[in-house]
Scaffold this motif. Sequence first.
Motif, PDB file in Angstrom:
ATOM      1  N   THR A 136      -7.463 -39.770  55.063  1.00 39.26           N
ATOM      2  CA  THR A 136      -7.809 -38.298  54.562  1.00 39.26           C
ATOM      3  C   THR A 136      -6.689 -38.138  53.230  1.00 39.26           C
ATOM      4  OG1 THR A 136      -8.225 -37.576  56.749  1.00 39.26           O
ATOM      5  CG2 THR A 136      -7.968 -35.793  55.046  1.00 39.26           C
TER       6      THR A 136
ATOM      7  N   GLN B 123      -7.987 -37.380  49.314  1.00 42.15           N
ATOM      8  CA  GLN B 123      -7.614 -36.166  48.558  1.00 42.15           C
ATOM      9  C   GLN B 123      -6.608 -36.565  47.327  1.00 42.15           C
ATOM     10  OE1 GLN B 123      -5.240 -33.960  51.479  1.00 42.15           O
ATOM     11  NE2 GLN B 123      -7.013 -33.213  52.363  1.00 42.15           N
ATOM     12  N   CYS B 124      -5.834 -37.604  47.184  1.00 44.26           N
ATOM     13  CA  CYS B 124      -5.156 -37.939  46.121  1.00 44.26           C
ATOM     14  C   CYS B 124      -5.787 -38.498  45.063  1.00 44.26           C
ATOM     15  CB  CYS B 124      -3.955 -38.871  46.436  1.00 44.26           C
ATOM     16  SG  CYS B 124      -2.816 -39.201  45.268  1.00 44.26           S
TER      17      CYS B 124
ATOM     18  N   ALA C 150      -8.290 -35.733  43.412  1.00 47.12           N
ATOM     19  CA  ALA C 150      -7.375 -35.104  42.616  1.00 47.12           C
ATOM     20  C   ALA C 150      -6.839 -35.990  41.297  1.00 47.12           C
ATOM     21  CB  ALA C 150      -6.058 -34.799  43.256  1.00 47.12           C
TER      22      ALA C 150
ATOM     23  N   ARG D   4      -1.980 -30.755  50.650  1.00 46.88           N
ATOM     24  CA  ARG D   4      -3.233 -31.017  49.538  1.00 46.88           C
ATOM     25  C   ARG D   4      -2.583 -30.922  48.112  1.00 46.88           C
ATOM     26  NH1 ARG D   4      -6.090 -27.887  53.115  1.00 46.88           N
ATOM     27  NH2 ARG D   4      -5.920 -26.048  52.023  1.00 46.88           N
TER      28      ARG D   4
ATOM     29  N   TYR E 177      -0.223 -33.540  47.232  1.00 51.36           N
ATOM     30  CA  TYR E 177      -1.032 -34.839  46.505  1.00 51.36           C
ATOM     31  C   TYR E 177      -1.562 -34.603  45.147  1.00 51.36           C
ATOM     32  CZ  TYR E 177      -0.798 -35.967  51.587  1.00 51.36           C
ATOM     33  OH  TYR E 177      -0.538 -36.199  52.908  1.00 51.36           O
TER      34      TYR E 177
ATOM     35  N   SER F  64     -16.068 -31.144  51.136  1.00 52.81           N
ATOM     36  CA  SER F  64     -14.712 -31.229  50.980  1.00 52.81           C
ATOM     37  C   SER F  64     -14.298 -31.789  49.579  1.00 52.81           C
ATOM     38  CB  SER F  64     -13.945 -32.135  51.709  1.00 52.81           C
ATOM     39  OG  SER F  64     -14.414 -33.479  51.703  1.00 52.81           O
TER      40      SER F  64
ATOM     41  N   MET G  36     -11.665 -29.813  47.072  1.00 54.96           N
ATOM     42  CA  MET G  36     -10.598 -30.681  46.310  1.00 54.96           C
ATOM     43  C   MET G  36     -10.812 -30.600  44.806  1.00 54.96           C
ATOM     44  SD  MET G  36      -8.115 -32.107  47.625  1.00 54.96           S
ATOM     45  CE  MET G  36      -6.448 -32.605  46.814  1.00 54.96           C
TER      46      MET G  36
ATOM     47  N   THR H 214      -7.843 -28.668  42.694  1.00 51.38           N
ATOM     48  CA  THR H 214      -7.443 -29.528  41.579  1.00 51.38           C
ATOM     49  C   THR H 214      -7.681 -28.706  40.231  1.00 51.38           C
ATOM     50  OG1 THR H 214      -7.841 -31.575  42.780  1.00 51.38           O
ATOM     51  CG2 THR H 214      -7.237 -31.614  40.459  1.00 51.38           C
TER      52      THR H 214
END
Length: 717
Positions: free
Chosen positions: A472, A476-477, A480, A571, A574, A669, A673, A677
Amino acid sequence: MNDTEKPADTPSEEEDFGDPRTYDPDFKGPVANRSCTDVLCCMIFLLCIIGYIVLGLVAWVHGDPRRAAYPTDSQGHFCGQKGTPNENKTILFYFNLLRCTSPSVLLNLQCPTTQICVSKCPEKFLTYVEMQLLYTKDKSYWEDYRQFCKTTAKPVKSLTQLLLDDDCPTAIFPSKPFLQRCFPDFSTKNGTLTIGSKMVFQDGNGGTRSVVELGIAANGINKLLDAKSLGLKVFEDYARTWYWILIGLTIAMVLSWIFLILLRFIAGCLFWVFMIGVIGIIGYGIWHCYQQYTNLQERPSSVLTIYDIGIQTNISMYFELQQTWFTFMIILCIIEVIVILMLIFLRNRIRVAIILLKEGSKAIGYVPSTLVYPALTFILLSICICYWVVTAVFLATSGVPVYKVIAPGGHCIHENQTCDPEIFNTTEIAKACPGALCNFAFYGGKSLYHQYIPTFHVYNLFVFLWLINFVTALGQCALAGAFATYYWAMKKPDDIPRYPLFTAFGRAIRYHTGSLAFGSLIIALIQMFKIVLEYLDHRLKRTQNTLSKFLQCCLRCCFWCLENAIKFLNRNAYIMIAIYGRNFCRSAKDAFNLLMRNVLKVAVTDEVTYFVLFLGKLLVAGSIGVLAFLFFTQRLPVIAQGPASLNYYWVPLLTVIFGSYLIAHGFFSVYAMCVETIFICFLEDLERNDGSTARPYYVSQPLLKIFQEENPQTRKQ
């Protein structure tokens, strides 16, 4: 001192939460020149994965999943296993089911009587003595009876010798297969429990036993098999409906994709579709629960409560109660009211969220590969889940057959001692305890590996939690990094480099595996503590008082809050890692300080955006759920004929609803994200630039305008 200056001993808001970003003409988005971060945590993470792989290989060598799938006779042989003498004997038969009332059933999880594999269950009452009398007239009686005896049994033994040799049961009675085991064929006659219209029967030892005693004995085994019964019925339902479930999940995927595409063009209109759709679906659920509640009023049995019927493995019984549907109706009404109230009180902030979603739609439009990334996350999570389940099964079935001394009379000093069935009759135990048996008990061992199997189970669970949180975090990274690249491009899309998602993913893996492992480790530890707390609650439930229950409830609430707070901070950390390439702790600190310096803007946007996306997830899951309900309950015969003879229609229904929500969550999601971001980059943009020609904002004018309306202090003086 000027009026604008502050005393040196009075710390300003900026000093409390760090200094704001300053203008840097060389900053063009995610930093390219990076170095590896949190190397120590990366090494520990890789060592844990290597150990996890070794554990899986060792468990695969020692484990045997057949032990969980097939019943095992007293000699440790599987019933129904192909390529063995028991291939056509798929059912386990107990010589004397009445012995299953012994306390050793719960102690050893095994009934203290001989068990053999048979091809069918007995269909009539017959004792061994009666069979001998009839055998002199008709040889077929022995042929029928010997099916339930050992292969070495003979029809001419005396009852005393039969009991000593334990070759045949002293009596058989009408039975039927249940969970691959022969259980009494009970029926009710005028409210009385009977077997084959009899309330009493001969036990073959010269005594008369009641059917109630046999029911108690069968219940002793049934308690051990209830969970497996439910599992097998659920498995049967999955076997009948798996392709329909896949179709439903595919429709959910397509619907999620359509919503994401439409969000780019008609975000405002689609929000109202979300709102009306969710309210309508919940309303349909309320109406259906009310219909079921009123229809059950005519049934006398429906006035019973859950307390009257107790805990049942046949879960469908609960759906025959008015109380169940009334409870569902109240829950849905509460949810409906909460959704409506939130829409009323958050109507102004929802306008901001819609603007953010439109901006996110532009970003996803310029980086379309982000819509495919949830599929990669799903594949990685599926691999982790499958590996965890397989390893757990092989660990649970590791070991060699262990045999225990069983004394039918219960008066042997050697009872429960381990034994060897091949030489048991020549040992002192057989002489000291006439009639004692050396029967299969369970799978285990005394090696170092077998002694640490519980520890391996804990390790298996912990690394599994760490891995799924790492997957996960990696997603996310990577997302982003891709969306930050979009934001910090002055001329969109000309200044956006090629393959931003692939580049961001490569950076995250190459440089920041340790940082992502660090953040996911914190979440995994919290989740592990929650699981331990639930385990202790389950084990100590009977000894708890009101104070301990209150404390456990408080702990559960605190861990839930802590987990969600850490996930939120992670989050944003990241995002900082994706932009600046710093270690986890530094990135988490920078993200926290940035958010605290702009706390009012955070309150206006973040959770409201998640609420709008949550409505979209509910709409996808609810729409597919309503269609699945109508299909699996045979209410859509015009479109397609649903599967018949399901044990529990709610098994595929809940699977489709839960799976649809997860799929929608995976796709939405990406939007979440993206919005988060863009919001972090927007805050950085406001601190770095002033909107002048020399230092222009990177943010779009509609987004800047809406924030200036909601936060007048955003305007530069």
